[in-house]
Enzyme design. Structure first.
Site, PDB file in Angstrom:
ATOM      1  CD  GLU A  10      40.673 -29.542 -74.448  1.00  0.00           C
ATOM      2  OE1 GLU A  10      39.702 -29.989 -75.094  1.00  0.00           O
ATOM      3  OE2 GLU A  10      40.591 -29.154 -73.275  1.00  0.00           O
ATOM      4  CD  GLU A  37      36.416 -26.359 -74.807  1.00  0.00           C
ATOM      5  OE1 GLU A  37      35.413 -26.772 -74.218  1.00  0.00           O
ATOM      6  OE2 GLU A  37      37.022 -27.013 -75.678  1.00  0.00           O
TER       7      GLU A  37
END
Ligand SMILES: *[C@@H]1O[C@H](CO)[C@@H](O)[C@H](O)[C@H]1NC(C)=O
Ligand SMILES: *[C@@H]1O[C@H](CO)[C@@H](O)[C@H](O)[C@H]1NC(C)=O
Ligand SMILES: *[C@@H]1O[C@H](CO)[C@@H](O)[C@H](O)[C@H]1NC(C)=O
Ligand SMILES: *[C@@H]1O[C@H](CO)[C@@H](O)[C@H](O)[C@H]1NC(C)=O
Ligand SMILES: *[C@@H]1O[C@H](CO)[C@@H](O)[C@H](O)[C@H]1NC(C)=O
Ligand SMILES: *[C@@H]1O[C@H](CO)[C@@H](O)[C@H](O)[C@H]1NC(C)=O
Ligand SMILES: *[C@@H]1O[C@H](CO)[C@@H](O)[C@H](O)[C@H]1NC(C)=O
Ligand SMILES: *[C@@H]1O[C@H](CO)[C@@H](O)[C@H](O)[C@H]1NC(C)=O
Ligand SMILES: *[C@@H]1O[C@H](CO)[C@@H](O)[C@H](O)[C@H]1NC(C)=O
Ligand SMILES: *[C@@H]1O[C@H](CO)[C@@H](O)[C@H](O)[C@H]1NC(C)=O
Ligand SMILES: *[C@@H]1O[C@H](CO)[C@@H](O)[C@H](O)[C@H]1NC(C)=O
Ligand SMILES: *[C@@H]1O[C@H](CO)[C@@H](O)[C@H](O)[C@H]1NC(C)=O
Length: 615
Positions: free
Chosen positions: A251, A178
């Site tokens: 995710e 991320e």
């Protein structure tokens, strides 16, 4: 060597045993395992959050839910505990974890980072990075890239035999995590990707994982750019940004994490939400979008390995990392597990039966007694004029005690350095005066006012609640007392500093006397006891009436307990128990005299309770 046949799409979607010399590639629309389309039906279970003895059982549950792939973070800090020294046994043994996954019929996605957030201690960074001059993590910084290079080379060498081309199950390796939420310095990410390319040569696909809104900032040229969060927004963003390769949601969140003092996150029993997850996942697979459930099994932040988020104050992560996952913290299936099995079973030709697991056990009334004061068991101190932070003492986790002998009377408001790191209990002559806790924003923390006389001893017991794992504050994460300690305007100079990493607790010093009548003025007390069980098994320990501390059983650090919740029950793996003479050690940080009986229970309790130390 195994032989495989692909009888149409259904079989191709099923998990396959990888063979020696297998390969994993992709074209614009599909992942290809040995040239055949393969959808990753994945879920995350971090090896280091599960006792290694329970890996087999939990991996079998993963396969039986319809998963064909297991994802795991790799926590650098737990393996390279000292620069250049690597701990590879126990739950750090990724080679064994990958082999067990392969035996269970699962491929492996290794999420290396090295920054991985994961609500883990400093996002996975070793605390000793703080001691390197000019270190800037997650940046194009020579000091940082030198350490990542040596770590990645070492890791790549270790796991090379487990890579897909070498007959192992590892099909993908993740670069950064991320990053697009953090920054957009492509010089850094490209340099890091080059390190991965030279360290991981066994044919695993390198990829990045970013929020759909931060996809371009996090993407690296020539590296597969994937997304996390929504199975719909991710593919949309990838299409908009012209990203090549198949879609994968790295995710997919079932629920969310728990932070101390905040309400428990759970969807157990929420049939509507569970049905929507079933629908999401089926739709994703129908659209050829791969995914990994975050989490399939969350596990436990044993020891002092939890991280912390940051609001306007510290939001430390609980010891439990249950995460509301299909397989609960103890490795047992929930209603979510059965619902997902029903949905995912439609995409697998050979769904194994749900494995058996031994029942949880009750342990009634574990006899624990006050054994000795922490302050009677201190190691040799270092003496210094001005306190230094924990890392400069070569200590990474746990507690540091700063002790000051008062020579001149002084009174007024105590300022324990520039910021309370992270929670400081204040004592004068061994009597508790107050708690300055970064759980509360600066300016709203307890004001501890002291009236010190010559001959008094002032103690500041600083607890590292877990380094921040997300956001801009991760740049520097030092703990302990930082900066001058003042009473009113007087700077206190001349300290004895004691490191208390407490990895496996402390032994009772010979000659230390057991505390008598315990009261709320007392300094921290270690309680000890022994107990037998008729059949060793998993249990949850409960400590009603206890405020805060740490539990060890047979030398294993179960983690922190804290009455504020939401966690009220602490996982004790059966693998850590014997039939007889189990030892329990509890650090009771804030004795009160009203500690209740310690029990092992089969059903957990979640509840937020008032903070007895609230300002
Ligand atoms: C990718 O490979 C699969 C399997 O050979 C094939 O069905 C698909 O059409 C290919 N996609 C592209 C864009 O070539
Ligand atoms: C991958 O394996 C398949 C099946 O064995 C083979 O046909 C293909 O050439 C291999 N691809 C690569 C890139 O090695
Ligand atoms: C790992 O090895 C160390 C050093 O030999 C040992 O002290 C420790 O108990 C081992 N841990 C496990 C889980 O086996
Ligand atoms: C750290 O940075 C300073 C200022 O840029 C520089 O003078 C110093 O040499 C650097 N130290 C190291 C060890 O790189
Ligand atoms: C399905 O996949 C396509 C191609 O990647 C993508 O553009 C589209 O947004 C996806 N649709 C859904 C509903 O996920
Ligand atoms: C999914 O992939 C398969 C195999 O490549 C292909 O035949 C099918 O059309 C794809 N479906 C969608 C919705 O893209
Ligand atoms: C931080 O404080 C500000 C101002 O009081 C508030 O608006 C904001 O929501 C707080 N942020 C968090 C994460 O608590
Ligand atoms: C699995 O497939 C069957 C048959 O198409 C369907 O009735 C069922 O709803 C599917 N299960 C789920 C959970 O989607
Ligand atoms: C554990 O204790 C609870 C509460 O008394 C009881 O309901 C449960 O049956 C017990 N479980 C086992 C495995 O002994
Ligand atoms: C501590 O003192 C400051 C300054 O006097 C005051 O603003 C603050 O409200 C006090 N905090 C508490 C918790 O009483
Ligand atoms: C504080 O007092 C103790 C006990 O007399 C002594 O051992 C210690 O050296 C003193 N520490 C400092 C920093 O003066
Ligand atoms: C414990 O949990 C199980 C499974 O959710 C439930 O069937 C049982 O009734 C619970 N037992 C107690 C004592 O609450």
């Amino acid at each position: 060597m195994h032989l495989y046949t692909f009888g149409g799409l259904l079989a191709a979607l099923a998990s396959v045993q990888p063979s020696l010399g297998a390969n994993f590639t992709y074209n614009d629309t599909d992942f290809l395992l040995n040239g055949e389309p393969f959808k990753i039906i994945g879920g995350q279970m971090d090896a280091q959050r599960v006792p290694w003895q329970e890996w087999d059982s939990r991996l079998a549950f993963a396969r039986a839910m319809g998963l064909n792939t297991i994802s795991t973070y790799v926590y650098w800090n737990q393996i390279e505990d000292q620069p250049g020294q690597y701990i590879t046994n126990g739950s750090n043994n990724f080679a064994a974890y990958a082999e067990k996954a392969q035996d269970a019929g699962l491929q492996v996605v290794l999420r290396v980072g090295p920054y991985i957030c994961g609500e883990h201690e400093w996002g996975g960074f070793p605390a000793w990075l703080n001691n390197i001059d000019n270190m800037t993590v997650r940046s194009n910084n020579p000091q940082f890239l030198e350490r990542t290079q040596s770590w990645l080379n070492w890791l790549g060498d270790w796991l090379d035999p487990l890579m897909i081309n070498n007959g192992g199950p590892i099909i993908m390796v993740q670069v950064e995590n991320e990053y697009g939420f953090y920054d957009s310095d492509h010089t850094y990410t490209s340099a890091l990707a080059a390190q991965f390319e030279s360290a991981f040569t066994g044919g695993a696909i390198l990829y990045t994982n970013d929020g759909p809104d931060a996809l371009e900032a996090g993407a690296i040229p020539n590296i597969l750019a994937e997304t996390d969060g929504s199975t719909i927004d991710g593919p949309k963003a990838r299409a908009k940004d012209g990203m090549k390769g198949p879609n994968m949601d790295g995710e997919y969140y079932i629920t969310w994490l728990d932070q101390w003092g905040q309400p428990h996150q759970s969807i157990v029993g929420n049939t509507e939400r569970i049905a929507s997850i079933q629908a999401d996942l089926a739709a994703a697979l129908d659209n050829n979008t791969s995914f990994s459930l975050y989490m399939f099994n969350g596990g436990t932040n044993f020891g002092f390995q939890n991280g912390a988020d940051w609001g306007n104050s510290t939001l430390p992560i609980t010891t439990s990392y249950d995460y509301g996952a299909p397989l609960d913290e103890s490795g047992r299936p929930t209603d979510i597990y059965y619902a997902l099995r029903e949905a995912l079973g439609n995409y697998t030709s050979d769904l194994p039966d749900v494995p058996d697991i031994d029942p949880m056990i009750n342990i009634s009334s574990i006899d624990v007694k006050p054994a000795f004061y922490l302050f009677d068991a201190l190691p040799t101190p270092q003496t210094m004029d001005t306190p230094v932070n924990m890392e400069q003492l070569n200590q990474w986790y746990g507690f540091t005690l700063y002790r000051y002998n008062v020579s001149d009377s002084v009174s007024g408001l105590l300022t324990p350095g520039v910021a309370a790191k992270d929670r400081i209990i204040v004592y004068v002559n061994g009597e508790r005066q107050g708690v300055i806790d970064s759980l509360y924003p600066a300016g709203e923390q307890q004001n501890v006012t002291l009236d010190l006389k010559a001959g008094d001893t002032l103690d500041l017991l600083s607890e590292n609640l877990g380094r921040i794992n997300f956001g801009s504050l991760i740049t520097s994460q030092t703990k302990g007392v930082i900066g001058d300690v003042k009473v009113s305007d007087t700077v206190l100079s001349g300290w004895d500093v004691y490191t208390l990493p407490l990895e496996s607790g402390l032994d009772k010093p010979s000659g230390a006397s057991a505390p008598g009548n315990v009261s709320s003025a007392d300094s921290p007390i270690f309680y000890t006891g022994t107990f037998d069980v008729s059949t060793p098994g998993d249990t949850f320990l409960e400590l009603p009436g206890w405020t805060k501390g740490v539990i060890w059983v047979n030398g294993n650090n179960l983690g922190r307990f804290w009455t504020i919740g939401p966690q009220q029950s602490y996982f004790l793996p059966g693998a850590w128990l014997e039939k007889t003479k189990n030892t329990i050690l509890i650090l009771n940080l804030e004795p009160s005299g009203s500690e209740g009986t310690v029990n092992g229970v089969t059903n957990r309790t979640w509840a937020v309770q008032p903070d007895p130390d609230a300002p």
